[in-house]
Design an enzyme around this catalytic site. Structure first.
Site, PDB file in Angstrom:
ATOM      1  N   LYS A  14       0.839  -1.199   0.000  1.00  7.08           N
ATOM      2  CA  LYS A  14       0.000   0.000   0.000  1.00  7.08           C
ATOM      3  C   LYS A  14       0.878   1.254   0.000  1.00  7.08           C
ATOM      4  CE  LYS A  14      -3.898   1.948   2.664  1.00  7.08           C
ATOM      5  NZ  LYS A  14      -4.660   1.809   3.917  1.00  7.08           N
ATOM      6  N   SER A  25      -9.401   1.963   3.224  1.00  6.25           N
ATOM      7  CA  SER A  25      -8.599   2.726   2.282  1.00  6.25           C
ATOM      8  C   SER A  25      -7.638   1.867   1.459  1.00  6.25           C
ATOM      9  CB  SER A  25      -7.800   3.800   3.027  1.00  6.25           C
ATOM     10  OG  SER A  25      -6.918   3.232   3.977  1.00  6.25           O
ATOM     11  N   SER A  34      -9.547  -0.406   7.343  1.00  7.47           N
ATOM     12  CA  SER A  34      -9.002  -0.199   5.995  1.00  7.47           C
ATOM     13  C   SER A  34      -8.395  -1.425   5.345  1.00  7.47           C
ATOM     14  CB  SER A  34      -7.966   0.926   6.022  1.00  7.47           C
ATOM     15  OG  SER A  34      -8.587   2.162   6.238  1.00  7.47           O
TER      16      SER A  34
END
Length: 608
Positions: free
Chosen positions: A206, A282, A306
């Site tokens: 990420k 996210s 997330s």
């Protein structure tokens, strides 16, 4: 003379039998396009902003809860856990051991690998996803090489990025660097010296976790210019030591301040099960990459669901570790009290292997949090079924069924019933009071901590470089006071008490992972973004305890709704209880495997 303030009963004196569940009713406008731009202008206006945030907080009981209420408990600024009983049927990995040795040890906890079951004579394998051990077998037996697989990944990534509108899963991708990594791994296999079972395994990182030499932008357009990357984050370094190949920096909701995955900076990642729908966020790019088959696992961060939300919406496994179980050094969000770095994976087995590599607390967390020994479940132990049979599952029925469509909770309930009928587990009714207070304490905690991190850049002239969605959130977060923050930490102590009491009766707490399945992406949100706190509240309905209290949790796909969208079941565990969660999750995964469907957008990179 005003009326006296509301006062909460001391937490030890709360009568649980008198608690009544109340479904949350969040009030906030849904905004895209010009209306979002105008709203941001108002929120950032010195004159109107204060009035608007005051109204929003008042409408959603934040002011009453945090400013007008006497909360008798002391603040809890970091999760505090009582000593935990040792987990049953586990293999200790050793927090300070070399990750290569830990992964090798974890392999002994898995059933023996049988190529005949994973490589059938027919064209179509009888499973959804290739596992890490399938790639390892293919490399060792000469079926393929990491270099060949890398070419299939490059083609798949470029296909998604070149769509109109763009749907990039990665915000930073270097095909030549990936080829170079794959070539080095291929040589190790040719020489008969692979580093570990993870050698040649492709993993995405990420974009808020450092992976040298790639920049870390947090999916902004500018963060790499004010913060350079000098080395890998600790979790990435541990994976690299095992021979993992990194395919790039995965797309995300800007700076992690949203749970849909919308990102107008680079394009919004799409859900492989239905490309007109969000992945969730996210960690949107990591979930899309794993779900579409382009990699076996990814590393995301989870500060408000997330990892679990996008994993659930995309039909994969998402493990959120106990706060402090993984070293956050090298992540953009490494100074908060709610975030962890954790794996998303195609299977529980793969999540277990990646977890074994990246786990290990930083020295300060060992002093303050006193983690239980790092371990994984021994899934081949003769006692495994007996241990499963002794598991007590907590279920708060009214909360469990507070979803947008009963398809979701009924599917999750069916999975629990199947687990109980197969292994003899018991479901116990529990009550968890003050869930609305928990949500408020979480948004103030993560919001204040995020604002503290970003405010210097905001004030230094970067305000207009954030997306409108992020600016809306920062305007709200900046309105929280020191009183709000301290009151939230007092609530954190109350909520921790209720969960500790529940864990005296049960071993895990089960909920749906999200209150809705993957929401549609409004066309009007692609250019300027979207603010939709009502949808976000549905997505976050069940995930908050994992973050505010730092508890471990895992989401397991258990079926689909009428539209064919994945449904995830969440299991929340005791502090440091990842091994127990992985054991139960593995059993549920196996029982529900036939109820799962392969995504419509899928890349078979091993069998291509």
């Amino acid at each position: 003379m005003g009326k006296p303030p509301r006062a909460m009963t001391p937490v030890e004196e709360v009568d649980l039998s008198a608690v009544r569940y109340q479904s949350p009713s969040l009030q906030a406008p849904h905004l895209t396009g010009f209306s979002l731009r105008a709203f941001v202008w108002l929120m950032e206006s010195p004159l109107f902003g204060r009035l608007l945030t005051s109204v929003l907080k008042s409408q959603n009981n934040i002011t009453r809860m945090l400013q007008d209420t006497v909360i008798p408990e002391r603040p809890m600024y970091l999760p505090e856990y009582p000593p935990q009983e040792p987990e049953q049927g586990v293999l200790l990995l050793g927090d300070d051991r070399d990750p290569v040795d830990r992964v090798e040890e974890a392999l002994h906890c898995l059933p023996p690998y049988d190529p005949s079951l994973r490589w059938p004579a027919g064209d179509k394998p009888p499973f959804l996803y290739w596992k890490i051990r399938d790639f390892a077998h293919a490399y060792r037996s000469g079926i393929t090489t990491p270099s060949v697989v890398a070419e299939h990944i490059i083609a798949g990534v470029e296909e998604w990025s070149n769509k109109k509108p763009p749907m990039p899963m990665l915000v930073y991708f270097n095909a030549d660097d990936l080829r170079k990594q794959a070539e080095a791994s291929t040589k190790r296999f040719q020489q008969g010296n692979p580093i570990s079972i993870l050698d040649g395994i492709f993993i995405a990182i990420k974009d808020d976790i450092d992976c040298f030499p790639y920049p870390s932008k947090g999916a902004t357009t500018f963060f790499d210019k004010i913060r350079s990357v000098e080395k890998d984050a600790v979790c990435v370094a541990r994976l690299r030591k095992c021979g993992v190949l990194f395919i790039g920096k995965a797309n995300m909701h800007e700076l992690g301040l949203g749970v849909t995955g919308n990102n107008p900076n680079y394009g919004t990642a799409r859900n492989p099960h239905s490309i007109d729908r969000y992945t969730g966020g996210s960690s949107s790019g990591p979930a899309a990459l794993v779900s579409s088959g382009l990699c076996s696992a990814a590393i995301g961060t989870d500060g408000g669901g997330s990892v679990r939300i996008p994993s659930s919406l995309c039909g994969i496994i998402g493990l959120k570790t106990t706060y402090g179980r993984t070293d956050m050094t090298g992540a953009l969000c490494d100074c908060g009290t709610v975030e962890v770095a954790s794996p998303l994976a195609a299977s529980v087995e793969d999540a277990l292997l990646v977890y074994s590599a990246i786990a290990g607390s930083r020295p300060m967390d060992k002093l303050t949090l006193r983690p239980s020994p790092l371990c994984v479940p021994n899934l081949v132990s003769p006692d495994n079924n007996n241990i499963l049979g002794s598991v007590k599952i907590g279920k708060y029925t009214e909360w469990f069924h507070d979803v947008s469509d009963r398809d979701i909770s009924n599917t999750c309930e069916d999975a629990l019933n199947l687990l109980c009928s197969s292994f003899g587990c018991q479901i116990e009714e529990i009550i968890l009071p003050e869930l609305e207070e928990m949500r408020t304490a979480h948004v103030v905690s993560i919001g204040t901590e995020s604002f503290c991190d970003l405010n210097p850049h905001y004030r230094a002239g970067k305000r207009t470089e954030f997306t409108l969605d992020t600016r809306t959130s920062l305007a709200l977060f900046g309105s929280f006071t020191s009183t709000d923050y301290v009151a939230s930490q007092r609530i954190r102590r109350r909520i921790m008490y209720y969960h500790n009491e529940a864990f005296k009766k049960v071993d895990v707490i089960a909920t749906p992972t999200t209150g809705i399945t993957a929401p549609e992406i409004p066309q009007s949100s692609l250019k300027l973004g979207e603010s939709n706190y009502v949808v976000s509240a549905y997505l976050m309905r069940f995930v908050i305890a994992g973050n505010l209290l730092g508890l471990p949790a895992i989401t397991v796909p258990v079926g689909h709704d009428k539209q064919g969208l994945p449904i995830g079941l969440q299991l929340i565990g005791r502090p440091w209880g990842e091994a127990s969660l992985l054991r139960v999750a593995s059993a549920i995964e196996e029982l529900c495997l036939k109820k799962r469907k392969r995504p419509s957008a899928f890349h078979d990179i091993l069998n291509a």
